[in-house]
Design a protein around this motif. Sequence first.
Motif, PDB file in Angstrom:
ATOM      1  N   SER A  13     -40.154 -53.374 -50.821  1.00  0.00           N
ATOM      2  CA  SER A  13     -39.442 -53.874 -51.998  1.00  0.00           C
ATOM      3  C   SER A  13     -38.019 -53.347 -52.160  1.00  0.00           C
ATOM      4  O   SER A  13     -37.164 -54.046 -52.692  1.00  0.00           O
ATOM      5  N   GLN A  24     -38.361 -63.557 -57.625  1.00  0.00           N
ATOM      6  CA  GLN A  24     -39.766 -63.411 -57.236  1.00  0.00           C
ATOM      7  C   GLN A  24     -40.584 -64.545 -57.838  1.00  0.00           C
ATOM      8  O   GLN A  24     -40.469 -64.831 -59.030  1.00  0.00           O
ATOM      9  N   THR A  50     -50.885 -66.865 -58.683  1.00  0.00           N
ATOM     10  CA  THR A  50     -52.157 -66.243 -59.007  1.00  0.00           C
ATOM     11  C   THR A  50     -53.230 -67.316 -59.163  1.00  0.00           C
ATOM     12  O   THR A  50     -52.989 -68.318 -59.836  1.00  0.00           O
ATOM     13  N   GLU A  58     -43.855 -63.204 -47.903  1.00  0.00           N
ATOM     14  CA  GLU A  58     -45.194 -62.865 -48.355  1.00  0.00           C
ATOM     15  C   GLU A  58     -45.351 -61.350 -48.285  1.00  0.00           C
ATOM     16  O   GLU A  58     -44.830 -60.712 -47.388  1.00  0.00           O
ATOM     17  N   TRP A  59     -46.061 -60.786 -49.223  1.00  0.00           N
ATOM     18  CA  TRP A  59     -46.307 -59.339 -49.323  1.00  0.00           C
ATOM     19  C   TRP A  59     -44.991 -58.553 -49.447  1.00  0.00           C
ATOM     20  O   TRP A  59     -44.772 -57.550 -48.754  1.00  0.00           O
ATOM     21  N   ASN A 113     -44.550 -65.416 -58.058  1.00  0.00           N
ATOM     22  CA  ASN A 113     -45.918 -64.943 -57.827  1.00  0.00           C
ATOM     23  C   ASN A 113     -46.889 -66.074 -58.114  1.00  0.00           C
ATOM     24  O   ASN A 113     -46.765 -66.765 -59.128  1.00  0.00           O
ATOM     25  N   THR A 159     -45.576 -67.441 -61.692  1.00  0.00           N
ATOM     26  CA  THR A 159     -44.734 -66.576 -62.522  1.00  0.00           C
ATOM     27  C   THR A 159     -43.437 -66.371 -61.772  1.00  0.00           C
ATOM     28  O   THR A 159     -43.439 -65.949 -60.615  1.00  0.00           O
TER      29      THR A 159
END
Length: 65
Positions: free
Chosen positions: A39, A48, A52, A33-34, A50, A62
């Motif tokens: 990065s 990755q 939303t 997370e975060w 994501n 995504t």
Amino acid sequence: IYHIDLYRVKDEEEAIQAGVEDCLYSGNFCFVEWPGKASSIFPEETIQVNITAVENETRKLTINL
């Protein structure tokens, strides 16, 4: 499987000092997370995902390979 939450990490150096790289390069699955907090330390083959919020009960995933 590792779960890593970088929310309270200030920068990449702090993540390295906490041993995050050891987990990321261990060959095991790592869910972070975060990840934007550190990065540049992620392996090149990082995937990755994501999530939303679209509406109260709807989420958009995504996936970046």
